[in-house]
Design an enzyme around this catalytic site. Structure first.
Site, PDB file in Angstrom:
ATOM      1  N   ARG A 198     -19.002   4.047   0.854  1.00 61.41           N
ATOM      2  CA  ARG A 198     -19.404   5.472   1.137  1.00 61.41           C
ATOM      3  C   ARG A 198     -20.390   5.962   0.137  1.00 61.41           C
ATOM      4  NH1 ARG A 198     -13.935   6.444   3.140  1.00 61.41           N
ATOM      5  NH2 ARG A 198     -13.136   6.691   0.903  1.00 61.41           N
ATOM      6  N   GLY A 242      -0.644  -8.586  -2.207  1.00 63.08           N
ATOM      7  CA  GLY A 242      -1.828  -8.641  -3.202  1.00 63.08           C
ATOM      8  C   GLY A 242      -2.169 -10.155  -3.544  1.00 63.08           C
ATOM      9  N   ASP A 285       2.806   1.276   4.489  1.00 68.28           N
ATOM     10  CA  ASP A 285       2.000  -0.124   4.003  1.00 68.28           C
ATOM     11  C   ASP A 285       2.895  -1.067   4.000  1.00 68.28           C
ATOM     12  OD1 ASP A 285      -0.372  -1.260   2.098  1.00 68.28           O
ATOM     13  OD2 ASP A 285       1.375  -1.432   1.216  1.00 68.28           O
ATOM     14  N   LYS A 340       2.517  -4.826   6.183  1.00 66.41           N
ATOM     15  CA  LYS A 340       2.690  -5.990   5.453  1.00 66.41           C
ATOM     16  C   LYS A 340       3.930  -6.833   6.303  1.00 66.41           C
ATOM     17  CE  LYS A 340       0.593  -4.365   1.435  1.00 66.41           C
ATOM     18  NZ  LYS A 340       1.122  -3.813   0.339  1.00 66.41           N
ATOM     19  N   GLY A 392      -3.221  -3.975  -7.201  1.00 69.27           N
ATOM     20  CA  GLY A 392      -4.505  -4.023  -8.160  1.00 69.27           C
ATOM     21  C   GLY A 392      -5.561  -4.603  -7.859  1.00 69.27           C
TER      22      GLY A 392
HETATM   23  N1  HSE Z   1      -0.806  -0.066  -1.865  1.00 72.51           N
HETATM   24  C1  HSE Z   1      -0.571  -1.301  -2.170  1.00 72.51           C
HETATM   25  C2  HSE Z   1       0.914  -1.432  -2.777  1.00 72.51           C
HETATM   26  C3  HSE Z   1      -1.659  -2.305  -2.406  1.00 72.51           C
HETATM   27  O1  HSE Z   1       1.052  -0.708  -3.632  1.00 72.51           O
HETATM   28  O2  HSE Z   1       1.361  -2.408  -2.805  1.00 72.51           O
HETATM   29  C4  HSE Z   1      -1.492  -3.708  -2.022  1.00 72.51           C
HETATM   30  O3  HSE Z   1      -1.845  -3.771  -0.588  1.00 72.51           O
END
Ligand code: HSE
Length: 427
Positions: A42, A132, A199, A203, A300
C-alpha cells in the site's frame, strides 16, 4: 542452477520476513536460486525492517502479478476479497504459480481458485495460511494420504492463545495483551478476525477440506471467539484446575463434515493445556496411524515467512497438483451445520450482587434446569459489591445449561451475562 523469480505483494510483517529470508538464501537448503523481481504494497515509504529500494516497485499488486518477469506471485496482502483476490486471479490467468499466506482468501474462494489453477496448470500453495510455521498443510495433503482421517483439531490462532496464556500468567488486561500481540506481529491487521474466532475458523475449514476431501463451505462453520472471555474467567478456571483455550476442530460424521471453533475449558493436565503463548498445535486422528500431533509457532513474521519459503522452494519443480490434494476419483464430501457438542460438563461463571440469598437464587435457577454443581468457587466482592462465582457442572445437556444460563441472567442478583464454556475432559 535454476533461478525462480518472485513478485512479492504485501510488505507487512510476513512480507518483510520473506525478503529477509530471500536475502540470506545462501544459508538455506533451497534447490536453486531466488530472485525478487518486484514488490508491491500500500505504501512505498513506510518504515520497514528491510531495505526495498533495490527492488522494482509496483503500485498495483495485479500489475506485479502479471509481469512477464515473474514466475511465482507471492500474495501477502490479506483479505478474502478485494486486491488480494483480484491479483491472485490475474496471476493464475497469466500462468504464474501462486504462494499465499491468506487463509481468508483460501477459506472463502480456495476451491474456485483451485479450479482456475488447474485449468491454467499452475500451482497454488498456502502452507503459511494455516498454523504459521507448522507445516501442517503439506503433511495432511501429501504425507497422510495413507490415513483415513476422522478428526483434525487443535489451537490455530496464535493471538488468542497468546491472549489466554498471558492474561492468566501476568494478570494483564485483555486490551493490553492484545495490543502486545499486535506489536509482536501475531495479530491480523484487523485483530477482530483473531478474537472473534474467524481466523481460526478459516484455518480449520481449510484443514477439514483437505483432510476429508470436502467441498469447502465456510457458511457451515460454527464460530465463537475469545472476545467474551474475561480475565476473571481464566483466573477462576485456573483455581478450579482448568485452562480455557480457543479450540478448532473438523470432524467426519455420518451427516458430513462438521467444523467448529469455540473456547473450551480443559483440565490442566490435558495435552492442549500445555500449548502456550503464540504456539499452535494440530492433532490429526485417523486409521491406521492413530494420532499425529504437530506443534510450533503459529504466528509471527519469521515462522510464517519460513512456511512461505517452504512453498516457494517446492516450485523449483512445479507439480500443478490439486492444492487441496483432491483427485477426480475421490468422493467429494460436504460440510454440514455444526451443532455444539450435546452433553458435557461446563465451566459456568456469573457475577452476583453481594447480598443474602444471591447464591441461593443462582443454585435454584441451575436446579430448575437439572444442572447439578460439581465444584463451586466464590470470590470476595469487589468495590462495587459484585462477587464472581465460578461453577464446574456435572455432565448435562447443552440445552439445559443454556436455559439455566438465561434464567440466571434474568435474576435480580445477576450482573451481566453468564459465561458458559464446555469442558473437554480429554477422553
Ligand atoms: N493472526 C494469526 C494468528 C497469524 O494469530 O494466529 C497467523 O495466521
Amino acid at each position: 542452477m535454476k533461478t525462480v523469480k518472485l513478485g512479492i505483494a504485501g510488505l507487512g510483517h510476513v512480507g518483510c520476513g520473506l525478503i529477509e529470508l530471500v536475502e540470506r538464501q545462501a544459508e538455506l537448503r533451497l534447490p536453486g536460486k531466488l530472485e525478487i523481481v518486484g514488490v508491491s504494497a500500500r505504501s512505498k515509504s513506510r518504515n520497514r525492517p528491510v531495505d526495498i529500494s533495490g527492488y522494482r516497485w509496483f503500485d498495483d499488486a495485479a500489475t506485479l502479478a502479471e509481469d512477464p518477469e515473474v514466475d511465482v506471485f507471492v500474495e501477502l496482502v490479506g483479505g478474502s476479497d478485494g486486491p488480494a483476490k483480484f491479483a491472485v486471479e490475474e496471476a493464475i490467468k497469466a500462468g504464474k504459480h501462486v504462494v499465499t499466506a491468506n487463509k481468508a482468501l483460501i477459506a472463502m474462494h480456495g476451491q474456485a481458485l483451485e479450479k482456475l489453477a488447474q485449468e491454467k496448470d499452475v500451482d497454488l500453495m498456502f502452507e503459511a495460511a494455516v498454523a504459521g510455521g507448522v507445516p501442517v498443510v503439506r503433511v495432511l495433503r501429501d504425507s497422510l494420504t495413507g490415513v483415513t482421517i476422522n478428526r483434525v483439531s487443535g489451537i490455530l490462532n496464535g493471538t488468542c492463545n497468546y491472549l489466554t496464556t498471558e492474561m492468566l500468567d501476568t494478570g494483564r488486561s485483555y486490551d493490553e495483551v492484545l495490543e502486545e500481540a499486535q506489536k509482536l506481529g501475531y495479530a491480523e491487521a484487523d485483530p477482530t478476525l483473531d478474537v472473534s474466532g474467524m481466523d481460526a475458523a478459516h484455518k480449520a475449514a481449510i484443514l477439514a477440506s483437505i483432510a476429508f476431501t470436502a467441498d469447502l463451505d465456510f457458511s457451515k462453520v460454527s464460530v465463537k471467539g475469545v472476545d467474551t472471555v474475561e480475565l476473571i474467567d481464566l483466573v477462576l478456571a485456573d483455581r478450579l484446575g482448568l485452562r480455557i483455550k480457543l479450540i478448532a476442530e473438523g470432524l467426519l460424521t455420518d451427516a458430513g463434515v462438521v467444523c467448529r471453533v469455540a473456547p473450551l475449558a480443559m483440565p490442566v493436565e490435558h495435552p492442549l493445556a500445555r500449548v502456550n503463548g503464540a504456539l499452535n498445535t494440530v492433532r490429526v486422528e485417523g486409521d491406521p496411524v492413530g494420532a499425529v500431533t504437530l506443534t510450533g509457532p503459529g504466528a509471527g513474521a519469521g515462522p510464517t515467512a519460513s512456511a512461505v519459503m517452504g512453498d516457494i522452494s517446492k516450485l523449483f519443480t512445479p507439480t500443478a497438483r490439486s492444492p487441496f490434494g483432491r483427485a477426480k476419483h475421490h468422493e467429494s464430501r460436504q460440510f454440514v451445520d455444526a451443532e455444539p457438542a450435546e452433553r458435557s460438563a461446563f465451566f459456568f461463571r456469573v457475577k452476583l450482587a453481594d447480598r443474602p440469598g444471591a447464591l441461593a437464587s443462582l443454585t435454584e435457577a441451575l436446579a430448575a434446569h437439572d444442572v447439578s454443581v460439581n465444584k463451586l468457587l466464590q470470590e470476595s466482592a469487589d468495590d462495587s459489591d459484585v462477587s464472581p462465582v465460578a461453577i464446574v457442572t456435572h455432565v448435562c445437556s447443552r440445552g439445559d445449561i443454556d436455559a439455566a444460563s438465561a434464567r440466571v441472567s434474568a435474576l435480580e442478583a445477576s450482573v451481566g451475562a453468564p459465561q458458559v464454556i464446555p469442558i473437554d475432559a480429554g477422553n
